[in-house]
Design a protein around this motif. Sequence first.
Motif, PDB file in Angstrom:
ATOM      1  N   THR A  57       0.785  -1.235   0.000  1.00 62.95           N
ATOM      2  CA  THR A  57       0.000   0.000   0.000  1.00 62.95           C
ATOM      3  C   THR A  57       0.818   1.288   0.000  1.00 62.95           C
ATOM      4  N   SER A  58       2.125   1.209   0.163  1.00 63.46           N
ATOM      5  CA  SER A  58       2.923   2.427   0.261  1.00 63.46           C
ATOM      6  C   SER A  58       3.060   3.157  -1.072  1.00 63.46           C
ATOM      7  N   GLY A  59       2.942   2.437  -2.195  1.00 69.62           N
ATOM      8  CA  GLY A  59       3.158   3.046  -3.494  1.00 69.62           C
ATOM      9  C   GLY A  59       4.629   3.243  -3.812  1.00 69.62           C
ATOM     10  N   ARG A  60       5.484   2.725  -2.962  1.00 68.26           N
ATOM     11  CA  ARG A  60       6.932   2.879  -3.161  1.00 68.26           C
ATOM     12  C   ARG A  60       7.596   1.585  -3.614  1.00 68.26           C
ATOM     13  N   ARG A  61       6.860   0.496  -3.598  1.00 67.36           N
ATOM     14  CA  ARG A  61       7.421  -0.799  -3.977  1.00 67.36           C
ATOM     15  C   ARG A  61       6.697  -1.332  -5.188  1.00 67.36           C
ATOM     16  N   ARG A  62       7.436  -1.984  -6.054  1.00 65.29           N
ATOM     17  CA  ARG A  62       6.875  -2.651  -7.224  1.00 65.29           C
ATOM     18  C   ARG A  62       7.141  -4.137  -7.081  1.00 65.29           C
ATOM     19  N   ASP A  63       6.312  -4.942  -7.733  1.00 68.53           N
ATOM     20  CA  ASP A  63       6.630  -6.356  -7.752  1.00 68.53           C
ATOM     21  C   ASP A  63       7.742  -6.579  -8.766  1.00 68.53           C
ATOM     22  N   SER A  64       8.246  -7.783  -8.823  1.00 67.83           N
ATOM     23  CA  SER A  64       9.275  -8.114  -9.807  1.00 67.83           C
ATOM     24  C   SER A  64       9.001  -9.522 -10.315  1.00 67.83           C
ATOM     25  N   ALA A  65       9.795  -9.958 -11.245  1.00 62.69           N
ATOM     26  CA  ALA A  65       9.618 -11.302 -11.795  1.00 62.69           C
ATOM     27  C   ALA A  65       9.829 -12.372 -10.740  1.00 62.69           C
ATOM     28  N   ILE A  66      10.571 -12.043  -9.675  1.00 57.73           N
ATOM     29  CA  ILE A  66      10.852 -13.054  -8.649  1.00 57.73           C
ATOM     30  C   ILE A  66      10.291 -12.704  -7.272  1.00 57.73           C
ATOM     31  N   ASP A  67       9.643 -11.560  -7.130  1.00 57.63           N
ATOM     32  CA  ASP A  67       9.128 -11.138  -5.829  1.00 57.63           C
ATOM     33  C   ASP A  67       7.777 -10.449  -5.988  1.00 57.63           C
ATOM     34  N   ALA A  68       6.716 -11.132  -5.595  1.00 58.50           N
ATOM     35  CA  ALA A  68       5.355 -10.594  -5.738  1.00 58.50           C
ATOM     36  C   ALA A  68       4.825  -9.982  -4.445  1.00 58.50           C
ATOM     37  N   ARG A  69       5.660  -9.848  -3.423  1.00 58.30           N
ATOM     38  CA  ARG A  69       5.151  -9.369  -2.133  1.00 58.30           C
ATOM     39  C   ARG A  69       4.512  -7.991  -2.199  1.00 58.30           C
ATOM     40  N   PRO A  85       0.677   0.206 -12.432  1.00 58.23           N
ATOM     41  CA  PRO A  85       1.685  -0.448 -13.275  1.00 58.23           C
ATOM     42  C   PRO A  85       2.751  -1.209 -12.491  1.00 58.23           C
ATOM     43  N   GLY A  86       2.968  -0.884 -11.239  1.00 56.50           N
ATOM     44  CA  GLY A  86       3.950  -1.579 -10.417  1.00 56.50           C
ATOM     45  C   GLY A  86       3.589  -3.011 -10.090  1.00 56.50           C
ATOM     46  N   ASP A  87       2.389  -3.442 -10.442  1.00 55.08           N
ATOM     47  CA  ASP A  87       1.949  -4.825 -10.199  1.00 55.08           C
ATOM     48  C   ASP A  87       2.006  -5.671 -11.470  1.00 55.08           C
ATOM     49  N   VAL A  88       2.695  -5.204 -12.498  1.00 54.55           N
ATOM     50  CA  VAL A  88       2.620  -5.813 -13.824  1.00 54.55           C
ATOM     51  C   VAL A  88       3.091  -7.270 -13.864  1.00 54.55           C
TER      52      VAL A  88
END
Length: 105
Positions: A57-69, A85-88
Amino acid sequence: MGRRTRFWDPSYYRTYSEEPGQPAGYMSVQQEVTRALARPGDFLDVAPDAPDYRRKTSGRRRDSAIDARAAWVVRDERYISARWPGDVHTFARTFVAALSEVNSG
């Protein structure tokens, strides 16, 4: 610069602005989705006690190909939604899984 802009401009990810007479936030994606639901209470947001709540919820973190947290993706049968878009990466994996189910069935 783009990553910082959204913190200064709350409408950075907005496509449409409200028309005269519409309440603030009326054209937000959340409100558009909520209006399309059978009941407004069907809208799912990140629960405060969810694992990695702050990360989601912070809007400062994006997911990645290896980390969906950091991702918040909701799937309801054929409907799949992500917040931004950070949840792509997680959105794409969920979408591919849904397509695979349709193609195998």
